[in-house]
Structures are given as structure tokens and as C-alpha cells.
Design a protein around this motif. Structure first.
Motif, PDB file in Angstrom:
ATOM      1  N   ASP A 257       0.876  -1.171   0.000  1.00  0.00           N
ATOM      2  CA  ASP A 257       0.000   0.000   0.000  1.00  0.00           C
ATOM      3  C   ASP A 257       0.914   1.222   0.000  1.00  0.00           C
ATOM      4  O   ASP A 257       1.571   1.529   1.008  1.00  0.00           O
ATOM      5  CB  ASP A 257      -0.908  -0.012   1.233  1.00  0.00           C
ATOM      6  N   HIS A 283      -1.521  -1.186  -3.736  1.00  0.00           N
ATOM      7  CA  HIS A 283      -2.666  -0.322  -3.495  1.00  0.00           C
ATOM      8  C   HIS A 283      -2.248   1.066  -3.923  1.00  0.00           C
ATOM      9  O   HIS A 283      -1.266   1.616  -3.403  1.00  0.00           O
ATOM     10  CB  HIS A 283      -3.070  -0.329  -2.023  1.00  0.00           C
ATOM     11  N   GLU A 316      -7.514   2.652  -4.052  1.00  0.00           N
ATOM     12  CA  GLU A 316      -8.168   2.656  -2.745  1.00  0.00           C
ATOM     13  C   GLU A 316      -8.388   4.101  -2.316  1.00  0.00           C
ATOM     14  O   GLU A 316      -7.473   4.923  -2.391  1.00  0.00           O
ATOM     15  CB  GLU A 316      -7.318   1.921  -1.709  1.00  0.00           C
TER      16      GLU A 316
HETATM   17 MG    MG Z   1      -4.722  -0.404   1.352  1.00  0.00          MG
END
Ligand code: MG
Length: 343
Positions: A257, A283, A316
Motif C-alpha cells: 500500500d 494499493h 483505494e
Molecule cells: Mg490499502
């Protein structure tokens, strides 16, 4: 002073954004970012999949999944990584609970049909085993953890996922705890692999805390606090490093992420390039709408991720109770396409 310098380095890296990033990295002497200037000089390669993390939409997805999935397809999204799936022991299958705990859940099978009808492929799913509060990953919980994964496999085969990713950090206080988690991740990965599914782990910021034997995990800001003058022991590793280095490549991949990596005072590019073959998913996340802050170095992130041979990533978007998540997803898709990160 080292702490403050480290913090300022990371903070400035974050705020100056993509255009200045390569000069900044060079000036700061950051490791693992050689070749960035070349990367910024070229147009980044374009991927062909535009994915989103289902969490991004909150109630706007769960209260009318068929409609939301069609809208997302209209914005250009063609694949999804699931969130909100839960196994119903009474029903014997999974479902997506309506937002706010309402009484109108969508069954796993119905959700799959809605995704198919919308033309959205389910390629991944976020799942975390439920343990008693504060329980750790060790021999006493291993069976319960593996039983959880066994239970959710059939629905995920029905979804047709390529990946299942655990997004939550188990309780970890020290190096031994982190190694125990890595050992169990290896077993989970082997189990899923037998079932044709790849297992991954997704980070937030606490994975960049460092751990020592028998000690307490410490935040990056304080990460040198426990190293007293004259301490010649090896530099402690971060939890993320213990996970990556303590798991088998064939069993466990990593979903980085990018936003939470920056929040952990780390440069996503360093990680993407240090662990080229382990970080296989991303992400793509910003403060809210992707690209709007100018703070995330997406150009180089995409370039290097694609150059490493990977293809799947998921948008996201936080603030999921805003009531504006669908329009933010649309704006994010527009920006990503306008930058040539996806065809
Ligand atoms: Mg995430």
C-alpha cells in the motif's frame, strides 16, 4: 538529530511530489532508487487493468452492489479486490452485509453474478482471520487460523480469485512474534496454493516499526531510541522485512500500500525495487482522490512496478462514509487514464 533528519527526509519526499522526486531522492542519498531520472524521462508503461478495492465505496457499494458495480465499469474499472466478505456459519456460505448492519445481505453467489453482469472481474479479496482480542499467532492459535482459511476457500474458488490478501497486522510486540506470524503465513500460503489461489499480505504503516528479540516494537520516529551508545548489535529489522524474508516466495506475496508506506516514513520505490519479485500487487492510494494531492510519486511507482513484470493494482480511496465515493472513484479513474498509467 538522526530521528529528526530521518523524519524531515521522509516528510519532504512526500510533499514535493513526482516532478521533484528524482532530484530529491538523489539529494537525500536514498538507497535503491538509481535509474529514477531515466524513469521520469520516459512515458511510463501503461497497464491494461484498472482495479479498485471494494472498501473504497463503503455503503455506496453494499447498499446497491449491482448498480455500483455497473457505475464503476462505466468509469473504466474492470476488476475488483473484495472487502466486506464475511462467512456466515449458519448459512454455510459467505455474504456481504449491508452497510450499517442492516438485514439485507448480498450472498457471495449473488455478488459474483452482479460482478459478472457488470463486466467486473473479481481478482482478489481481503480477508483476516478473527482471533480473540490480543491473541497472537503461535502454536495455540495456528489450527484456528488455518481452519478459518479452509472455510472461505470454496466461495473464493466460486469468485474465481487469483489472490487472497490479509490486510491486518496480527498482534506483534517483538521479533519472535513477527517470526511466528511469518511461519503461519507460510502455512496459509501453502494451503491456498494447493487450492490454486495465491496468498498475500497488505501493509499499513505499523509494519515499518522495528522489532528486537524479546523487546517492544517501536515506531519509526523512535526507532533508534533503544540503541544505546556502544550498541554494536545488528540494526533491527522492520516487521515488513521479517515477513518478506521469513516467508517462502512460492507461498507468500506482498501487496504494497503505497500511501501507508509513505505514512510509515518509507519510500515505496525502495521497497518495490528491493523486493522486486515479492511485491506483486499495489494499493494505489492518495489522501483522497488519486493524484489530487500531488504528494504521491505515482509516475515512478507505476514505472518500476510494471518494469518488474507485475500488472495488478487496486485504487483505494479513504473517507468511505463521505457519500461521494463513487464520484471520487470516477475522478481517480480519469486522472489515472489521463496520465497514461492505464490504457
Ligand atoms: Mg490499502
Amino acid at each position: 538529530m538522526a530521528n529528526r533528519r530521518e523524519f524531515l527526509k521522509s516528510a519532504s519526499f512526500m510533499t514535493l511530489g513526482a516532478l521533484a522526486a528524482s532530484k530529491m531522492s538523489a539529494a537525500n542519498g536514498m538507497n535503491g532508487v538509481d535509474g529514477i531520472s531515466a524513469a521520469t524521462a520516459q512515458a511510463p508503461m501503461a497497464g491494461t487493468n484498472l482495479g479498485f478495492q471494494a472498501y473504497s465505496l463503503g455503503g455506496e457499494l453494499l447498499n446497491n452492489p449491482a448498480d455500483a458495480l455497473k457505475k464503476m465499469k462505466g468509469y473504466g474499472y474492470d476488476q475488483v479486490e473484495l472487502a466486506f466478505y464475511g462467512f456466515d456459519d449458519k448459512a454455510g456460505h459467505g455474504q456481504f452485509t449491508s452497510w450499517g448492519g442492516g438485514s439485507n445481505p448480498t450472498s457471495a453467489a449473488d455478488f459474483k453474478k452482479m460482478a459478472d453482469d457488470a463486466g467486473i472481474k473479481i481478482v482478489s479479496s481481503h480477508m483476516t482471520p478473527t482471533l480473540d482480542r490480543g491473541a497472537k499467532y503461535d502454536k495455540s492459535t495456528e489450527t484456528k487460523i488455518l481452519d478459518f482459511w479452509k472455510k472461505i476457500i470454496p466461495d473464493h474458488k466460486m469468485f474465481g480469485v487469483e489472490y487472497i490478501v490479509q490486510p491486518s497486522l496480527p498482534t506483534i510486540n517483538n521479533l519472535e512474534d513477527a517470526q511466528n506470524v511469518a511461519d503461519i503465513f507460510n502455512k496459509v500460503g501453502a494451503l491456498l496454493k494447493e487450492n490454486g489461489i495465491k496468498f498475500g499480505y497488505h501493509n499499513h504503516s505499523n509494519e515499518f516499526n522495528k522489532v528486537v528479540p524479546g523487546g517492544e516494537a517501536v515506531t519509526p520516529y523512535y526507532q533508534r531510541a533503544f540503541r544505546r551508545p556502544g550498541d554494536t548489535s545488528p540494526e533491527p529489522k522492520t516487521i515488513e522485512e521479517v515477513f518478506i524474508e521469513g516467508t517462502e516466495k512460492q507461498n507468500v506475496l506482498f501487496e504494497l500500500d503505497c500511501y501507508w508506506t509513505v505514512m510509515g516514513q518509507q519510500d515505496p520505490l525502495v521497497w518495490i525495487n528491493k523486493y522486486k519479485d515479492r511485491i506483486q500487487l499495489l494499493h494505489i492510494k492518495d489522501f483522497i482522490v488519486i493524484g489530487a494531492s500531488g504528494a504521491m510519486n505515482f509516475e515512478n511507482i507505476f514505472h518500476d512496478f510494471y518494469a518488474n513484470g507485475h500488472r495488478n493494482w487496486f485504487v483505494e480511496i479513504e473517507d468511505i462514509n463521505s457519500g461521494k465515493q463513487l464520484e471520487r472513484a470516477e475522478a481517480s479513474a480519469k486522472w489515472l487514464k489521463s496520465k497514461g498509467f492505464v490504457k
